[in-house]
Motif scaffolding. Structure first.
Motif, PDB file in Angstrom:
ATOM      1  N   VAL B  48      53.453  43.560 -69.261  1.00  0.00           N
ATOM      2  CA  VAL B  48      52.086  43.463 -69.770  1.00  0.00           C
ATOM      3  C   VAL B  48      51.242  44.455 -68.984  1.00  0.00           C
ATOM      4  O   VAL B  48      51.110  44.340 -67.765  1.00  0.00           O
ATOM      5  CB  VAL B  48      51.527  42.039 -69.577  1.00  0.00           C
ATOM      6  N   MET B  49      50.720  45.436 -69.665  1.00  0.00           N
ATOM      7  CA  MET B  49      50.076  46.562 -68.974  1.00  0.00           C
ATOM      8  C   MET B  49      48.567  46.571 -69.191  1.00  0.00           C
ATOM      9  O   MET B  49      48.099  46.522 -70.323  1.00  0.00           O
ATOM     10  CB  MET B  49      50.695  47.844 -69.520  1.00  0.00           C
ATOM     11  N   TYR B  50      47.839  46.641 -68.089  1.00  0.00           N
ATOM     12  CA  TYR B  50      46.385  46.839 -68.159  1.00  0.00           C
ATOM     13  C   TYR B  50      46.039  48.141 -67.458  1.00  0.00           C
ATOM     14  O   TYR B  50      46.397  48.332 -66.293  1.00  0.00           O
ATOM     15  CB  TYR B  50      45.633  45.702 -67.479  1.00  0.00           C
ATOM     16  N   GLU B  51      45.340  48.995 -68.179  1.00  0.00           N
ATOM     17  CA  GLU B  51      44.887  50.216 -67.542  1.00  0.00           C
ATOM     18  C   GLU B  51      43.517  49.946 -66.941  1.00  0.00           C
ATOM     19  O   GLU B  51      42.643  49.384 -67.614  1.00  0.00           O
ATOM     20  CB  GLU B  51      44.797  51.335 -68.587  1.00  0.00           C
ATOM     21  N   GLY B  52      43.317  50.317 -65.702  1.00  0.00           N
ATOM     22  CA  GLY B  52      42.025  50.043 -65.090  1.00  0.00           C
ATOM     23  C   GLY B  52      41.972  50.572 -63.674  1.00  0.00           C
ATOM     24  O   GLY B  52      42.957  51.104 -63.155  1.00  0.00           O
ATOM     25  N   ASP B  53      40.820  50.363 -63.077  1.00  0.00           N
ATOM     26  CA  ASP B  53      40.556  50.962 -61.778  1.00  0.00           C
ATOM     27  C   ASP B  53      40.135  49.860 -60.810  1.00  0.00           C
ATOM     28  O   ASP B  53      39.249  49.063 -61.135  1.00  0.00           O
ATOM     29  CB  ASP B  53      39.432  51.994 -61.954  1.00  0.00           C
ATOM     30  N   VAL B  54      40.731  49.823 -59.643  1.00  0.00           N
ATOM     31  CA  VAL B  54      40.383  48.776 -58.668  1.00  0.00           C
ATOM     32  C   VAL B  54      38.961  48.929 -58.139  1.00  0.00           C
ATOM     33  O   VAL B  54      38.461  48.024 -57.482  1.00  0.00           O
ATOM     34  CB  VAL B  54      41.361  48.727 -57.462  1.00  0.00           C
ATOM     35  N   THR B  55      38.318  50.046 -58.425  1.00  0.00           N
ATOM     36  CA  THR B  55      36.919  50.167 -57.999  1.00  0.00           C
ATOM     37  C   THR B  55      35.977  49.414 -58.944  1.00  0.00           C
ATOM     38  O   THR B  55      34.787  49.337 -58.681  1.00  0.00           O
ATOM     39  CB  THR B  55      36.482  51.644 -57.889  1.00  0.00           C
ATOM     40  N   ASN B  56      36.529  48.852 -60.000  1.00  0.00           N
ATOM     41  CA  ASN B  56      35.732  48.087 -60.970  1.00  0.00           C
ATOM     42  C   ASN B  56      35.898  46.581 -60.740  1.00  0.00           C
ATOM     43  O   ASN B  56      36.832  45.958 -61.242  1.00  0.00           O
ATOM     44  CB  ASN B  56      36.173  48.480 -62.385  1.00  0.00           C
ATOM     45  N   LEU B  57      34.985  46.020 -59.978  1.00  0.00           N
ATOM     46  CA  LEU B  57      35.083  44.607 -59.606  1.00  0.00           C
ATOM     47  C   LEU B  57      35.044  43.681 -60.818  1.00  0.00           C
ATOM     48  O   LEU B  57      35.858  42.760 -60.930  1.00  0.00           O
ATOM     49  CB  LEU B  57      33.940  44.272 -58.635  1.00  0.00           C
ATOM     50  N   GLU B  58      34.112  43.928 -61.739  1.00  0.00           N
ATOM     51  CA  GLU B  58      33.981  43.021 -62.882  1.00  0.00           C
ATOM     52  C   GLU B  58      35.236  43.051 -63.756  1.00  0.00           C
ATOM     53  O   GLU B  58      35.693  42.016 -64.252  1.00  0.00           O
ATOM     54  CB  GLU B  58      32.738  43.358 -63.713  1.00  0.00           C
ATOM     55  N   LEU B  60      38.253  43.652 -62.814  1.00  0.00           N
ATOM     56  CA  LEU B  60      39.312  42.916 -62.128  1.00  0.00           C
ATOM     57  C   LEU B  60      39.141  41.414 -62.320  1.00  0.00           C
ATOM     58  O   LEU B  60      40.097  40.695 -62.636  1.00  0.00           O
ATOM     59  CB  LEU B  60      39.298  43.229 -60.628  1.00  0.00           C
ATOM     60  N   GLU B  61      37.919  40.955 -62.124  1.00  0.00           N
ATOM     61  CA  GLU B  61      37.671  39.519 -62.224  1.00  0.00           C
ATOM     62  C   GLU B  61      38.028  39.007 -63.624  1.00  0.00           C
ATOM     63  O   GLU B  61      38.683  37.964 -63.773  1.00  0.00           O
ATOM     64  CB  GLU B  61      36.209  39.216 -61.906  1.00  0.00           C
ATOM     65  N   GLN B  62      37.614  39.761 -64.617  1.00  0.00           N
ATOM     66  CA  GLN B  62      37.869  39.378 -66.008  1.00  0.00           C
ATOM     67  C   GLN B  62      39.376  39.271 -66.280  1.00  0.00           C
ATOM     68  O   GLN B  62      39.851  38.309 -66.880  1.00  0.00           O
ATOM     69  CB  GLN B  62      37.246  40.444 -66.908  1.00  0.00           C
ATOM     70  N   LEU B  63      40.119  40.274 -65.787  1.00  0.00           N
ATOM     71  CA  LEU B  63      41.571  40.273 -65.983  1.00  0.00           C
ATOM     72  C   LEU B  63      42.222  39.081 -65.282  1.00  0.00           C
ATOM     73  O   LEU B  63      43.078  38.383 -65.849  1.00  0.00           O
ATOM     74  CB  LEU B  63      42.151  41.584 -65.437  1.00  0.00           C
ATOM     75  N   LEU B  64      41.802  38.817 -64.051  1.00  0.00           N
ATOM     76  CA  LEU B  64      42.394  37.702 -63.305  1.00  0.00           C
ATOM     77  C   LEU B  64      42.173  36.384 -64.041  1.00  0.00           C
ATOM     78  O   LEU B  64      43.060  35.530 -64.095  1.00  0.00           O
ATOM     79  CB  LEU B  64      41.792  37.613 -61.896  1.00  0.00           C
ATOM     80  N   ARG B  65      40.973  36.255 -64.619  1.00  0.00           N
ATOM     81  CA  ARG B  65      40.672  35.024 -65.350  1.00  0.00           C
ATOM     82  C   ARG B  65      41.450  34.946 -66.659  1.00  0.00           C
ATOM     83  O   ARG B  65      42.058  33.922 -66.974  1.00  0.00           O
ATOM     84  CB  ARG B  65      39.172  34.943 -65.653  1.00  0.00           C
ATOM     85  N   SER B  66      41.433  36.032 -67.426  1.00  0.00           N
ATOM     86  CA  SER B  66      42.034  35.953 -68.762  1.00  0.00           C
ATOM     87  C   SER B  66      43.551  35.769 -68.664  1.00  0.00           C
ATOM     88  O   SER B  66      44.150  35.109 -69.504  1.00  0.00           O
ATOM     89  CB  SER B  66      41.682  37.189 -69.594  1.00  0.00           C
ATOM     90  N   GLU B  67      44.175  36.325 -67.633  1.00  0.00           N
ATOM     91  CA  GLU B  67      45.630  36.186 -67.498  1.00  0.00           C
ATOM     92  C   GLU B  67      46.019  35.032 -66.583  1.00  0.00           C
ATOM     93  O   GLU B  67      47.187  34.868 -66.250  1.00  0.00           O
ATOM     94  CB  GLU B  67      46.246  37.497 -66.998  1.00  0.00           C
ATOM     95  N   ARG B  68      45.054  34.266 -66.160  1.00  0.00           N
ATOM     96  CA  ARG B  68      45.297  33.135 -65.254  1.00  0.00           C
ATOM     97  C   ARG B  68      46.237  33.520 -64.104  1.00  0.00           C
ATOM     98  O   ARG B  68      47.261  32.871 -63.851  1.00  0.00           O
ATOM     99  CB  ARG B  68      45.918  31.962 -66.021  1.00  0.00           C
ATOM    100  N   ILE B  69      45.855  34.590 -63.419  1.00  0.00           N
ATOM    101  CA  ILE B  69      46.687  35.102 -62.334  1.00  0.00           C
ATOM    102  C   ILE B  69      46.671  34.131 -61.152  1.00  0.00           C
ATOM    103  O   ILE B  69      45.613  33.640 -60.751  1.00  0.00           O
ATOM    104  CB  ILE B  69      46.173  36.492 -61.884  1.00  0.00           C
ATOM    105  N   LEU B 101      39.416  43.592 -55.040  1.00  0.00           N
ATOM    106  CA  LEU B 101      40.495  42.726 -55.480  1.00  0.00           C
ATOM    107  C   LEU B 101      40.377  41.349 -54.825  1.00  0.00           C
ATOM    108  O   LEU B 101      40.554  40.311 -55.478  1.00  0.00           O
ATOM    109  CB  LEU B 101      41.836  43.374 -55.108  1.00  0.00           C
ATOM    110  N   LEU B 102      40.070  41.339 -53.545  1.00  0.00           N
ATOM    111  CA  LEU B 102      39.917  40.067 -52.846  1.00  0.00           C
ATOM    112  C   LEU B 102      38.712  39.295 -53.365  1.00  0.00           C
ATOM    113  O   LEU B 102      38.768  38.078 -53.536  1.00  0.00           O
ATOM    114  CB  LEU B 102      39.786  40.325 -51.339  1.00  0.00           C
ATOM    115  N   ARG B 107      36.608  34.846 -56.659  1.00  0.00           N
ATOM    116  CA  ARG B 107      35.818  34.337 -57.781  1.00  0.00           C
ATOM    117  C   ARG B 107      36.701  33.664 -58.824  1.00  0.00           C
ATOM    118  O   ARG B 107      36.324  32.646 -59.403  1.00  0.00           O
ATOM    119  CB  ARG B 107      35.050  35.478 -58.452  1.00  0.00           C
ATOM    120  N   ALA B 108      37.868  34.235 -59.075  1.00  0.00           N
ATOM    121  CA  ALA B 108      38.745  33.715 -60.130  1.00  0.00           C
ATOM    122  C   ALA B 108      39.731  32.687 -59.578  1.00  0.00           C
ATOM    123  O   ALA B 108      40.651  32.268 -60.278  1.00  0.00           O
ATOM    124  CB  ALA B 108      39.484  34.866 -60.809  1.00  0.00           C
ATOM    125  N   GLU B 109      39.552  32.312 -58.321  1.00  0.00           N
ATOM    126  CA  GLU B 109      40.392  31.309 -57.680  1.00  0.00           C
ATOM    127  C   GLU B 109      41.879  31.623 -57.713  1.00  0.00           C
ATOM    128  O   GLU B 109      42.719  30.758 -57.976  1.00  0.00           O
ATOM    129  CB  GLU B 109      40.108  29.921 -58.278  1.00  0.00           C
TER     130      GLU B 109
END
Lengths: 323, 323
Positions: B48-58, B60-69, B101-102, B107-109
């Motif tokens: 499952v591939m997401y293209e993105g940049d770790v400098t984008n905090l929002e 990252l948060e959205q991805l962590l939540r939507s994929e229940r990481i 990332l941290l 935020r996404a627990e």
């Protein structure tokens, strides 16, 4: 020289600004807030103030260009408990902020950046470097290791390294000044255990009997704010920097009891009692700095004894906060 | 477990992704680019591939939540010459990226973040820890000091510290894995002197006579990519982490000559000659790691000998780059 002082309204930055003004310079201050409460009223008209955030790269670059900045004294940082309880902001302001400043300096062809750093990069000071032998700590001292590092010192380690790397890669002149324990106006109330010297003096000035239960036998290398400023300004204007790290302290030890005695001597009627024992901060942070590199390279020499420092502090404090 | 692998299309990250796939996991990859050239074609559909940049905090948060990481294996970083020639980006991607990332994880627990770190945080390895005595290096080894630190290791030092601080402040589980020298597919061409093992093997596979003029007597602790991945995955799933730092190597020494001999043995007809002498990288980076902490806490044990590593590498390389 056109000197930009970042964090120039802060506790250490304002000491640099005051000394620049006294020396006839025209400091340009960059700070998140323009609260001038640490600058005497009579001096404020001579400060060029820019409100801004070091996380804004473009804003920094524009300011450096418009004010034709030649040297930057970089003291803006999130420090103390504010950094520890908000590590994310500490990284953004301290590390990214320093990288922004260096990058803006590179683009605007600023010649030199001098970073305010700290002995805290060494982590706990123990063994022969601690009480009672106090072997002088040189710049080559190993830096601290996890899990003993606070977020503040971790970010300063990163800032030092980024600056050194900018110097290497782009020819920007860079030095980090690692300050020992600091005694300066503004470090009193709400600033944690390291502000104990300020609190003793300010309470004594208020006519309150000062009773410090313990810690009087603990020695440390305590630098006065105006000597810190001297070092910072010398590092800004020295013809050249031979190193990227400089210890800035007094090279002398002072116990908390000796500090209390100095306060009692300078302030007529002060009632200060300091109990025996070590470690008034609650962490092994005390050390004696070897400052020979700063002496040789920067021509730095502490100008204040503890008594003249207490007298100067008391005078400045009365000027800033007339009752 | 839902594992996010940042930098999962990169040299080390792809080793983690391949192993996760082989173990039947469904890795979620976050990378700046979705070039899957280090993932075998037959495996790609399961990533499952997401293209993105770790400098984008929002983001990252959205991805962590939507994929229940639940756990993050954080390998995204600017490394090697790319970091050294662009220190600004190195700070943004490595330090701010890790802080982002941290913060997003908090935020996404997300329960745990495991950071890819490096022996390079120690700076030059000298004295008793170097050739010929190679005293094993423990996690408590002092980290390097200026001016000897590269920007890459400076940023990793900061990342480790920020992670440890997040763990302390917010209860996120955090560990940094400090990898020894790495032998893995993708470290060959254009990756500088540390990629010498890859280049020897790949040239031998191409039927080219390999002549390494010097360095055959230099030993180092060389970990194979799939063992690195084993350690990373074990750190992601271990019931608990007792420490925030783990050395990950083999705990064994291997000379460059022994490496060449393994290649000759595994590849019929290979023509490899490695001359005598030390220091094939040109900097004192070689060490023997003490990996007992990872053994005890994570149940990590290197699975590959150098011969099985060479064989596995050759198989994977042929699969990825059929001629």
């Amino acid at each position: 020289v056109n000197v930009l002082v970042t964090g120039g309204m802060g506790v250490n930055g304002s000491a640099v600004v005051r000394r620049l003004l006294r020396d006839g310079h025209r400091p340009i201050v960059f700070d998140r807030h323009s609260d001038p409460s640490l600058i005497p009223a009579a001096m404020r008209a001579d400060v060029v103030m820019y409100e801004g955030d070091v996380t804004n790269l473009e804003g920094l670059e524009q300011l450096l260009r418009s004010e034709r900045i030649e040297v930057i004294a970089h003291l803006a940082a999130l420090v103390g408990p504010n950094a520890e309880k908000d590590p994310y902001s500490a990284v953004c302001i301290n590390v990214l902020g320093t990288a922004n400043l260096l990058e803006a300096a590179r683009r605007a062809e600023v010649r030199r950046v001098v970073l305010s750093s700290t002995k805290a990069v060494w982590g706990p000071i123990t063994g022969q470097y601690a009480h009672p032998s106090f072997r002088p700590v040189e710049e080559s001292h190993p830096i601290g290791i996890l899990p003993d590092l606070k977020i503040y010192c971790s970010t300063k380690i990163a800032c030092e390294a980024v600056g050194q790397r900018y110097a290497e890669a782009y020819g920007i002149e860079f030095a980090a000044l690692r300050f020992s324990a600091i005694f300066t106006v503004g470090r009193g109330k709400g600033k944690g255990p390291a502000g104990i010297h300020s609190r003793i003096l300010e309470e004594a000035m208020a006519g309150v009997p000062v009773r410090v239960a313990a810690g009087g036998d603990q020695a440390d290398d305590l630098i006065y704010g105006d000597d810190l400023a001297q070092a910072m300004i010398k590092a800004c204007v020295a013809p050249r920097l031979n190193h990227c790290l400089y210890n800035i302290g007094t090279g002398r030890l002072l116990t908390l009891r000796q500090f209390g005695a100095a306060v009692s001597k300078i302030l007529p009627g002060a009632d200060v009692e300091v109990g025996p024992g070590l470690d008034y901060i609650g962490r092994p942070v005390y050390c004696l700095m070897d400052i020979s590199r700063a002496r040789t390279d920067l021509g730095f020499e502490p100008e204040y004894s503890i008594e003249t420092a207490v007298r100067d502090y008391a005078g400045l404090f009365s000027e800033l906060y007339p009752c």
